[in-house]
Design a protein around this motif. Structure first.
Motif, mmCIF file in Angstrom:
data_model
loop_
_atom_site.group_PDB
_atom_site.id
_atom_site.type_symbol
_atom_site.label_atom_id
_atom_site.label_comp_id
_atom_site.label_asym_id
_atom_site.label_seq_id
_atom_site.Cartn_x
_atom_site.Cartn_y
_atom_site.Cartn_z
ATOM 1 N N GLU A 298 17.589 18.598 32.173
ATOM 2 C CA GLU A 298 16.364 19.329 32.477
ATOM 3 C C GLU A 298 15.655 19.562 31.148
ATOM 4 O O GLU A 298 16.188 20.244 30.272
ATOM 5 N N LEU B 123 14.797 15.505 34.539
ATOM 6 C CA LEU B 123 13.657 16.258 35.039
ATOM 7 C C LEU B 123 12.833 16.755 33.861
ATOM 8 O O LEU B 123 13.377 17.367 32.941
ATOM 9 N N ALA C 181 15.789 19.064 41.449
ATOM 10 C CA ALA C 181 17.118 19.402 40.933
ATOM 11 C C ALA C 181 18.203 19.200 41.987
ATOM 12 O O ALA C 181 19.336 18.866 41.662
ATOM 13 N N THR D 9 12.208 20.802 29.192
ATOM 14 C CA THR D 9 10.976 21.579 29.282
ATOM 15 C C THR D 9 10.249 21.497 27.950
ATOM 16 O O THR D 9 10.849 21.743 26.896
#
Length: 151
Positions: free
Chosen positions: A125, A33, A117, A127
């Motif tokens: 994950e 993600l 998720a 970012t």
């Protein structure tokens, strides 16, 4: 306990190289993600992942929402930005039937929030913060799959 790792990225080439390192560690069923503002480098990161998988024609799927790139290890590239605009991203994400498709592929979802998720307890994950000239990438390894994997 798992602590997120931080990587400082100075150029697009560095972001691409990070993607290649991640792609080299991918296997069937992986979920990644990606989050960060517009222009943060999410698609460049996916291009690096794709190149590591033998895929060289990755573009942002913003308007088509999802692209499947066939290779020895298939890559499903989703851009959920337009799904978020619709206000019911979870329903639209379900319509993509990613649960079934993910079994035989690596799935990367840009703008992959809580709705995404729920697809797997095992995921990366990532970012990207671009508030400074040099981007800071936060990588959170969720679940046992990625623990101990050097990126």
């Amino acid at each position: 306990m798992n602590y997120p790792s931080r990587v400082r990225i100075e150029t697009a080439a560095d972001m691409h190289a990070l993607g290649m390192r991640i792609g080299a560690k991918c296997r069937v069923g992986d979920l990644i993600l990606l989050n960060g503002p517009l222009g943060a480098g999410k698609t460049v990161l996916v291009q690096g992942i794709g190149q590591a998988l033998g895929i060289n024609d990755i573009t942002s799927p913003t308007f088509v929402i999802s692209r499947i790139h066939q290779a020895a290890l298939t890559l499903i590239h989703v851009d959920a930005y337009r799904l978020l605009e619709g206000g019911n991203a979870a329903v639209y994400l379900d319509d993509l039937d990613l649960d079934t498709a993910r079994e035989d592929a690596v799935t990367v979802i840009e703008w992959g929030g809580a709705e995404s998720a729920r697809l797997s307890d095992e995921r990366l994950e990532i970012t990207i913060d671009r508030t400074e000239e040099v981007r800071e990438v936060l990588i959170n390894k969720v679940g046992a799959r990625w623990q101990g994997v050097e990126l």
